[in-house]
Design a protein around this motif. Structure first.
Motif, short mmCIF file in Angstrom:
data_model
loop_
_atom_site.label_atom_id
_atom_site.label_comp_id
_atom_site.label_asym_id
_atom_site.label_seq_id
_atom_site.Cartn_x
_atom_site.Cartn_y
_atom_site.Cartn_z
N GLU A 91 35.35 45.63 13.17
CA GLU A 91 34.96 46.15 14.48
C GLU A 91 33.99 47.29 14.22
O GLU A 91 34.31 48.23 13.48
N HIS A 93 31.80 50.25 15.91
CA HIS A 93 31.73 51.09 17.10
C HIS A 93 30.33 51.68 17.21
O HIS A 93 29.72 52.03 16.19
N SER A 103 32.14 48.77 21.35
CA SER A 103 32.33 48.21 20.02
C SER A 103 32.10 46.72 20.07
O SER A 103 32.08 46.11 21.15
N ARG A 105 33.20 43.08 17.69
CA ARG A 105 33.98 42.52 16.59
C ARG A 105 33.29 41.27 16.08
O ARG A 105 32.76 40.49 16.87
#
Length: 125
Positions: A91, A93, A103, A105
């Motif tokens: 992840e 940010h 964020s 992923r």
């Protein structure tokens, strides 16, 4: 100065030797961390060099208004110094141009050829 990849190490001991070409990333995770640092620092040439030739775009334009602030490694599969392939889930940010924090992923695949790890592709989730 701490490394932007949030490993806890200093930049000089972590990603700088990899980004500068002094050493190759020993694992898929270390390559992922160096690529995050390259995104944070706007180093498009390194991102292209560390991208597998079969999936590498001809050019890469980074968004100067995006500030990458933290990387969390969520999971890894294989990707060690003796593996040919590896997966890193992470992840990342960031803060956008409007100042809003967000964020993303991704589950990234990496390939190791001739002792060099490269980013193959990724799937956002």
């Amino acid at each position: 100065m701490r490394c932007p990849c949030t490993s806890g190490d200093t930049y000089d001991a972590c990603c700088r030797p990899i980004l500068s070409g002094m050493i190759a990333a020993p694992t898929a995770e270390r390559l992922m961390r160096s690529r995050f640092t390259a995104f944070a620092g706007g180093d498009a040439p390194y991102l292209l060099r560390s991208w597998h030739p079969s999936t590498r775009p001809a050019e890469l334009e980074l968004d100067d208004d995006t500030a990458w602030t933290r990387l969390d490694i969520l999971d890894t599969a294989a990707g060690g110094p003796f593996d040919a392939e590896g997966v890193v889930a992470f992840e990342a940010h960031f803060r956008g141009a409007d100042g809003v924090r967000d964020s993303m992923r991704e589950r990234s695949r990496f390939r190791r050829e001739d002792r060099v790890w490269t980013y193959l592709d990724g799937t956002a989730y």
